[in-house]
Scaffold this motif. Structure first.
Motif, PDB file in Angstrom:
ATOM      1  N   VAL A 135       0.764  -1.128   0.022  1.00  0.00           N
ATOM      2  CA  VAL A 135       0.178   0.004   0.025  1.00  0.00           C
ATOM      3  C   VAL A 135       0.828   1.084  -0.116  1.00  0.00           C
ATOM      4  O   VAL A 135       0.494   2.399  -0.640  1.00  0.00           O
ATOM      5  CB  VAL A 135      -0.972  -0.158   1.221  1.00  0.00           C
ATOM      6  CG1 VAL A 135      -1.642   1.163   1.248  1.00  0.00           C
ATOM      7  CG2 VAL A 135      -1.776  -1.236   1.223  1.00  0.00           C
ATOM      8  N   LEU A 136       1.725   1.057   0.851  1.00  0.00           N
ATOM      9  CA  LEU A 136       2.673   2.559   1.031  1.00  0.00           C
ATOM     10  C   LEU A 136       3.458   2.873  -0.176  1.00  0.00           C
ATOM     11  O   LEU A 136       3.690   3.903  -0.888  1.00  0.00           O
ATOM     12  CB  LEU A 136       3.828   2.347   2.044  1.00  0.00           C
ATOM     13  CG  LEU A 136       3.026   2.141   3.603  1.00  0.00           C
ATOM     14  CD1 LEU A 136       4.038   2.206   4.647  1.00  0.00           C
ATOM     15  CD2 LEU A 136       2.318   3.726   3.713  1.00  0.00           C
ATOM     16  N   LEU A 137       4.152   1.635  -0.899  1.00  0.00           N
ATOM     17  CA  LEU A 137       4.973   1.821  -2.108  1.00  0.00           C
ATOM     18  C   LEU A 137       3.806   2.138  -3.234  1.00  0.00           C
ATOM     19  O   LEU A 137       4.406   3.004  -4.055  1.00  0.00           O
ATOM     20  CB  LEU A 137       5.791   0.435  -2.419  1.00  0.00           C
ATOM     21  CG  LEU A 137       6.861   0.169  -1.360  1.00  0.00           C
ATOM     22  CD1 LEU A 137       7.434  -1.260  -1.478  1.00  0.00           C
ATOM     23  CD2 LEU A 137       7.890   1.327  -1.244  1.00  0.00           C
ATOM     24  N   ALA A 138       2.732   1.731  -3.216  1.00  0.00           N
ATOM     25  CA  ALA A 138       1.864   1.879  -4.399  1.00  0.00           C
ATOM     26  C   ALA A 138       1.434   3.521  -4.230  1.00  0.00           C
ATOM     27  O   ALA A 138       1.349   4.008  -5.453  1.00  0.00           O
ATOM     28  CB  ALA A 138       0.712   0.949  -4.509  1.00  0.00           C
ATOM     29  N   ALA A 139       1.380   3.891  -2.941  1.00  0.00           N
ATOM     30  CA  ALA A 139       1.086   5.323  -2.899  1.00  0.00           C
ATOM     31  C   ALA A 139       1.974   6.176  -3.210  1.00  0.00           C
ATOM     32  O   ALA A 139       1.870   7.310  -3.902  1.00  0.00           O
ATOM     33  CB  ALA A 139       0.511   5.414  -1.432  1.00  0.00           C
ATOM     34  N   GLY A 140       3.312   5.728  -2.917  1.00  0.00           N
ATOM     35  CA  GLY A 140       4.649   6.799  -3.359  1.00  0.00           C
ATOM     36  C   GLY A 140       4.671   6.687  -4.721  1.00  0.00           C
ATOM     37  O   GLY A 140       4.886   7.741  -5.359  1.00  0.00           O
ATOM     38  N   THR A 141       4.378   5.599  -5.355  1.00  0.00           N
ATOM     39  CA  THR A 141       4.795   5.524  -6.985  1.00  0.00           C
ATOM     40  C   THR A 141       3.495   6.382  -7.541  1.00  0.00           C
ATOM     41  O   THR A 141       3.712   7.136  -8.656  1.00  0.00           O
ATOM     42  CB  THR A 141       4.498   4.132  -7.292  1.00  0.00           C
ATOM     43  OG1 THR A 141       5.549   3.310  -6.780  1.00  0.00           O
ATOM     44  CG2 THR A 141       5.150   4.099  -8.769  1.00  0.00           C
ATOM     45  N   ALA A 142       2.514   6.105  -7.057  1.00  0.00           N
ATOM     46  CA  ALA A 142       1.272   6.974  -7.721  1.00  0.00           C
ATOM     47  C   ALA A 142       1.492   8.548  -7.490  1.00  0.00           C
ATOM     48  O   ALA A 142       1.207   9.432  -8.493  1.00  0.00           O
ATOM     49  CB  ALA A 142       0.018   6.499  -7.039  1.00  0.00           C
ATOM     50  N   LEU A 143       1.910   8.793  -6.397  1.00  0.00           N
ATOM     51  CA  LEU A 143       2.243  10.284  -6.071  1.00  0.00           C
ATOM     52  C   LEU A 143       3.361  10.618  -7.117  1.00  0.00           C
ATOM     53  O   LEU A 143       3.050  11.940  -7.645  1.00  0.00           O
ATOM     54  CB  LEU A 143       2.817  10.653  -4.670  1.00  0.00           C
ATOM     55  CG  LEU A 143       1.686  10.626  -3.730  1.00  0.00           C
ATOM     56  CD1 LEU A 143       2.421  10.607  -2.244  1.00  0.00           C
ATOM     57  CD2 LEU A 143       0.590  11.660  -3.721  1.00  0.00           C
ATOM     58  N   PHE A 144       4.205   9.996  -7.596  1.00  0.00           N
ATOM     59  CA  PHE A 144       5.170  10.314  -8.327  1.00  0.00           C
ATOM     60  C   PHE A 144       4.568  10.541  -9.947  1.00  0.00           C
ATOM     61  O   PHE A 144       4.709  11.613 -10.788  1.00  0.00           O
ATOM     62  CB  PHE A 144       6.468   9.450  -8.268  1.00  0.00           C
ATOM     63  CG  PHE A 144       7.299   9.852  -9.776  1.00  0.00           C
ATOM     64  CD1 PHE A 144       8.155  10.553  -9.605  1.00  0.00           C
ATOM     65  CD2 PHE A 144       7.163   8.652 -10.794  1.00  0.00           C
ATOM     66  CE1 PHE A 144       8.947  10.646 -10.874  1.00  0.00           C
ATOM     67  CE2 PHE A 144       8.055   8.857 -12.019  1.00  0.00           C
ATOM     68  CZ  PHE A 144       8.893   9.905 -11.905  1.00  0.00           C
ATOM     69  N   ASP A 145       3.803   9.632 -10.048  1.00  0.00           N
ATOM     70  CA  ASP A 145       3.160   9.431 -11.423  1.00  0.00           C
ATOM     71  C   ASP A 145       2.345  10.818 -11.685  1.00  0.00           C
ATOM     72  O   ASP A 145       2.173  11.176 -12.974  1.00  0.00           O
ATOM     73  CB  ASP A 145       2.191   7.898 -11.673  1.00  0.00           C
ATOM     74  CG  ASP A 145       3.254   7.069 -11.794  1.00  0.00           C
ATOM     75  OD1 ASP A 145       4.417   7.133 -12.218  1.00  0.00           O
ATOM     76  OD2 ASP A 145       2.839   5.811 -11.354  1.00  0.00           O
ATOM     77  N   LEU A 146       1.599  10.899 -10.380  1.00  0.00           N
ATOM     78  CA  LEU A 146       0.451  12.147 -10.935  1.00  0.00           C
ATOM     79  C   LEU A 146       1.236  13.541 -10.694  1.00  0.00           C
ATOM     80  O   LEU A 146       0.624  14.470 -11.535  1.00  0.00           O
ATOM     81  CB  LEU A 146      -0.344  12.053  -9.739  1.00  0.00           C
ATOM     82  CG  LEU A 146      -1.212  10.727 -10.047  1.00  0.00           C
ATOM     83  CD1 LEU A 146      -2.301  10.646  -8.676  1.00  0.00           C
ATOM     84  CD2 LEU A 146      -2.232  10.636 -11.086  1.00  0.00           C
ATOM     85  N   PHE A 147       2.109  13.705  -9.882  1.00  0.00           N
ATOM     86  CA  PHE A 147       2.663  14.983  -9.572  1.00  0.00           C
ATOM     87  C   PHE A 147       4.215  15.106  -9.986  1.00  0.00           C
ATOM     88  O   PHE A 147       4.706  16.252  -9.807  1.00  0.00           O
ATOM     89  CB  PHE A 147       2.510  15.206  -7.981  1.00  0.00           C
ATOM     90  CG  PHE A 147       1.009  15.098  -7.741  1.00  0.00           C
ATOM     91  CD1 PHE A 147       0.233  16.276  -8.144  1.00  0.00           C
ATOM     92  CD2 PHE A 147       0.402  14.397  -7.101  1.00  0.00           C
ATOM     93  CE1 PHE A 147      -1.323  16.082  -7.873  1.00  0.00           C
ATOM     94  CE2 PHE A 147      -0.645  13.955  -6.708  1.00  0.00           C
ATOM     95  CZ  PHE A 147      -1.427  14.943  -7.117  1.00  0.00           C
ATOM     96  N   GLY A 148       5.181  14.214 -10.082  1.00  0.00           N
ATOM     97  CA  GLY A 148       6.489  14.171 -10.050  1.00  0.00           C
ATOM     98  C   GLY A 148       7.034  14.078 -11.465  1.00  0.00           C
ATOM     99  O   GLY A 148       8.181  14.561 -11.630  1.00  0.00           O
ATOM    100  N   ALA A 149       6.570  13.366 -12.345  1.00  0.00           N
ATOM    101  CA  ALA A 149       6.931  12.790 -13.631  1.00  0.00           C
ATOM    102  C   ALA A 149       6.879  13.839 -14.384  1.00  0.00           C
ATOM    103  O   ALA A 149       5.844  14.606 -14.382  1.00  0.00           O
ATOM    104  CB  ALA A 149       6.345  11.491 -14.088  1.00  0.00           C
ATOM    105  N   ARG A 150       7.634  14.172 -15.430  1.00  0.00           N
ATOM    106  CA  ARG A 150       7.727  15.167 -16.393  1.00  0.00           C
ATOM    107  C   ARG A 150       7.086  14.682 -17.772  1.00  0.00           C
ATOM    108  O   ARG A 150       7.176  13.468 -18.016  1.00  0.00           O
ATOM    109  CB  ARG A 150       8.992  15.972 -16.619  1.00  0.00           C
ATOM    110  CG  ARG A 150       9.722  16.528 -15.429  1.00  0.00           C
ATOM    111  CD  ARG A 150      10.836  16.870 -15.861  1.00  0.00           C
ATOM    112  NE  ARG A 150      11.617  17.975 -14.527  1.00  0.00           N
ATOM    113  CZ  ARG A 150      12.290  17.500 -13.686  1.00  0.00           C
ATOM    114  NH1 ARG A 150      12.643  16.099 -13.633  1.00  0.00           N
ATOM    115  NH2 ARG A 150      12.950  18.110 -12.943  1.00  0.00           N
ATOM    116  N   ASP A 151       6.574  15.775 -18.597  1.00  0.00           N
ATOM    117  CA  ASP A 151       6.085  15.002 -19.887  1.00  0.00           C
ATOM    118  C   ASP A 151       5.298  13.903 -19.911  1.00  0.00           C
ATOM    119  O   ASP A 151       5.358  13.289 -21.150  1.00  0.00           O
ATOM    120  CB  ASP A 151       7.521  14.980 -20.741  1.00  0.00           C
ATOM    121  CG  ASP A 151       8.578  15.989 -20.674  1.00  0.00           C
ATOM    122  OD1 ASP A 151       8.252  17.186 -20.891  1.00  0.00           O
ATOM    123  OD2 ASP A 151       9.792  15.777 -20.690  1.00  0.00           O
TER     124      ASP A 151
END
Length: 551
Positions: A192-208
């Motif tokens: 749950v924690l790692l999926a949440a952290g990855t989703a945060l990156f995909d939604l708000f951290g990844a470029r382009d």
């Protein structure tokens, strides 16, 4: 005047053309060798009572699984079926030996595997040879992997790094779904924690990335978890375990009651370096001036590190704080790399002095509020507040460095670090020298000793603690304080002192004489009479006062 995020930062930290292969190979091999040596040296015999608590649960349930029990029902909270089969496999490799099993479970598939994964991440990012060594050193110094469970976050990061094939749309979605399913079957909380952290990156951290791609990537890991849960439910239903009982066991976790949590992170009195750095490390990467210069891999690491902070927030004790620092060393190295290799910031006209001061205060207040909300509020919602405030920094960074606000935030972080370190030093200084053993012994023997020796202050303490001389207000009538292996050469001098009446009393601490006394102990017992014996089982067994016969 505003600026958008610099596009140049989207590339991996170092391109292959800039990183000669041979030095990188040697650096990776050297780093792996050091990490391997440090990890395998953790093999040591288990202390009495070691197989109790969580460690004992892990070992005995691994043994039960190895003997054919079907794991899950009544097994330890949030550990899922794959963990028990994994531990059972290690149990079989160890031949049932508890010491070897703990070494495999903690040292080899925990610290060693995680350390090698850190080197693998540096390799995948094509870092230059010196930076590979920096990654290894930073990881060894700042991260602490307790056992195999906490190798999972760094293995997850290695798999989902947004570089190479992993940056493609379909591979990224497939990897996230597979990791979500596999990790869920191993440990529910980490999934749950790692999926949440990855989703945060995909939604708000990844470029382009387009909106559709962001949503697909963010939902991939949760979708994999749901598929794993459905398959697991169906299999256990076939074995006679109802879905309601299964869901209650692996999701509701009856052991995780609110009363079991331990809130109240010691921000101003950390126990050591990791608890001091950890709260600051969670929020500083989101300071706009820093965030804009981080590569996507460093951003993903920052979001995963943020998600794992819930481990330390809900249970503030050394083991859980250490567990939450799994990614700390790697994050520190990647952030340092990106900041030191990033281009010079674009200059802009400075704001007026009052505006600068106001922005700096605002940035410092933002960081202080984020850390306070995340680590001092006694609620699991603390992670929500911490995450929202971190995302506030991300939102500001989309348009500007927010230079003065960032400077204020970094200054606040520095103040917290200095205050925590200073308080720790002051606390240690106030506590004074720890001579508690001497104080406990003195408290027990002071009365009987004074009755035996009267006003005479000459007492020979054998063998220690030497602090008893000060605690009891007595003095050593001999030149001998430490009874080293060659003390036998001094036996005749001691006998002369006894014969001359220079040693009126001997305080024997413990149940036997030092080994270097040999026959001297028999001579003392023949020449002296025991005046008092005090039981000191909690400290040293017993203490005996021997008195020389007076004329």
């Amino acid at each position: 005047m505003t600026r958008t995020e610099p596009a140049a930062a989207t590339a991996p930290p170092d391109r292959a053309a800039q990183s000669p292969l041979r030095p990188r190979v040697w650096a990776a091999l050297a780093a792996a060798a050091v990490i391997t040596a440090v990890s395998i040296m953790q093999l040591r015999a288990l202390a009495p009572g070691a197989l109790s608590g969580d460690l004992g649960i892990q070992y005995h349930l691994a043994a039960a699984t190895a003997r054919g029990s079907v794991p899950l029902l009544d097994f330890h909270h949030t550990w899922n079926v794959a963990s028990w089969y994994f531990s059972a496999a290690l149990y079989r490799v160890a031949g049932g030996d508890a010491t070897i099993w703990v070494w495999l479970w903690a040292g080899v598939t925990g610290r060693l595997l995680a350390g090698l994964a850190a080197i693998g991440i540096a390799w995948r990012l094509r870092l230059r040879a010196p930076w590979i060594l920096v990654v290894a050193g930073s990881w060894l110094a700042l991260s602490h992997v307790l056992h195999s469970k906490y190798a999972v976050p760094i293995l997850w990061l290695l798999a989902v790094l947004p570089v190479g094939v992993g940056a493609g749309a379909r591979p990224a979605i497939a990897v996230r779904a597979a990791l979500g399913a596999i990790t869920f079957l191993a440990h529910v909380e980490l999934a749950v924690l790692l999926a949440a952290g990855t989703a945060l990156f995909d939604l708000f951290g990844a470029r382009d990335l387009g909106r559709r791609e962001r949503l697909l990537r963010a939902s991939a890991a949760p979708a994999g978890m749901l598929l794993a849960l459905g398959g697991q439910t169906a299999i256990y239903a076939a074995l006679g375990l109802t879905p309601s009982r299964l869901l209650s066991q692996i999701l509701l976790d009856p052991g995780a009651t609110f009363e079991a949590f331990n809130f109240g992170y010691p921000l101003l009195l950390p126990a050591n370096l990791r608890p001091l750095l950890f709260p600051v490390s969670v929020i500083v990467p989101f300071v706009p001036l820093i965030w804009r210069r981080l590569s996507d891999p460093a951003r993903m690491t920052a979001f995963l590190h943020l998600a794992l902070s819930l481990i330390a927030i809900r249970r503030v004790d050394p083991a859980h704080v250490d567990a939450a620092t799994t990614l700390l060393g790697l994050l520190a190295a990647l952030v340092a790399h990106d900041l030191l290799t990033a281009g010079r910031p674009v200059q802009r006209r400075p704001d007026a002095l009052p505006s600068r001061i106001g922005l700096a205060i605002l940035g410092g207040a933002w960081l202080a509020l984020a850390i306070t909300a995340g680590f001092r509020i006694p609620s699991l919602l603390a992670i929500v507040g911490l995450t929202l405030l971190a995302l506030g920094g991300v939102a500001v960074a989309r348009r500007s460095d927010a230079t003065w606000a960032s400077a204020g935030a970094l200054a606040a972080a520095a103040v917290l670090l200095v205050a925590g370190a200073a308080n720790r030093v002051a606390e240690q200084a106030r506590s004074g020298d720890d001579d508690s053993a001497a104080q406990q012994i003195a408290a027990g023997v002071a009365g009987p000793l004074r009755e035996c020796i009267g006003e005479d202050e000459r007492v020979w303490v054998v063998p220690e603690p030497l602090g008893l001389y000060d605690s009891l207000g007595v003095r050593n009538p001999t030149p001998y304080w430490v009874f080293w292996y060659g003390f036998a050469t001094q036996h005749d001098e001691v006998r002369d002192l006894i014969g001359q009446g220079e040693i009126p009393a001997i305080l024997q601490v413990g149940d036997s004489w030092p080994a270097s006394f040999d026959g001297l102990g028999d001579d003392i017992e023949a020449a002296y009479s025991p005046c008092a014996t005090v039981e000191l089982s909690a400290v040293a067994g017993s203490a005996t006062v021997w008195i020389h016969p007076r004329d």
